[in-house]
Design an enzyme around this catalytic site. Structure first.
Site, mmCIF file in Angstrom:
data_model
loop_
_atom_site.group_PDB
_atom_site.id
_atom_site.type_symbol
_atom_site.label_atom_id
_atom_site.label_comp_id
_atom_site.label_asym_id
_atom_site.label_seq_id
_atom_site.Cartn_x
_atom_site.Cartn_y
_atom_site.Cartn_z
ATOM 1 C CG ASP A 7 -1.725 1.204 1.426
ATOM 2 O OD1 ASP A 7 -2.327 1.657 0.436
ATOM 3 O OD2 ASP A 7 -1.779 1.727 2.557
ATOM 4 C CG ASP A 9 -1.314 7.722 0.749
ATOM 5 O OD1 ASP A 9 -0.223 8.038 0.245
ATOM 6 O OD2 ASP A 9 -2.410 8.036 0.239
#
Length: 177
Positions: A7, A9
């Protein structure tokens, strides 16, 4: 192929409830760039799957998002590494797309791109949606305590979720296995 999917952020860069809207706001977490470069140099293909509903919400455009990802690529390259495919979901949470995590569409796109099997592949995230996306394709859910990770840790996690302090800890574990 040794494939690791991240992922963005909260895993690679600082997260913000107000969204990361510019290259200037995109700030790497300590050790994350070095970790990606180390993994790359150790033979891992590192890809990224990231929800970016800020596009649908009008907070930033695709060109700005691509500039953030180009900054990420250049920082990894400066450390002697290479970043693989970056896929993103530009849709809002109510659009019903197949790509927005916790749906596994982005993970499937990455697997198709590389001709890889997702079973057992590590997907690293900081939210329950990330872990659920991994679980949906029989990938290994991996939670980092950065970003929203500590909040996620308080929730009911998928069975067999691995937990690490940060991306640097994951790199150290994978490289020295």
């Amino acid at each position: 192929m040794k494939l690791l999917i991240l992922d963005r952020d909260g895993v690679i860069n600082f997260d913000s409830d107000a969204y990361i809207k510019s290259v200037e706001e995109w700030i790497p977490l300590p050790g994350s760039i070095e970790a990606i470069a180390q993994l790359s140099k150790a033979g891992w293909t590192v890809a990224v799957a990231t929800n970016q509903s800020g596009i649908a919400r009008g907070y930033y455009d695709v060109a700005t998002l691509e500039a953030m990802h180009e900054r990420l690529r250049s920082l990894v390259a400066e450390q002697g590494g290479e970043l693989g495919l970056v896929v993103y979901c530009p849709h809002g949470p109510d659009e019903g797309c197949a790509c927005r995590k916790p749906k596994p569409g982005m993970l499937q796109t990455i697997a198709a791109h590389y001709g890889a099997d997702l079973a057992g592949c590590w997907f690293v995230g900081d939210s329950l949606g990330d872990l659920q996306a991994a679980q949906a394709v029989d990938a290994q859910p991996v939670l980092v305590k950065t970003g929203k990770g500590l909040q996620t840790l308080a929730k009911e996690l998928p069975v067999n979720t691995l937990i690490f302090d940060d991306l640097a800890a994951i790199a150290a574990d994978l490289i020295h296995k």
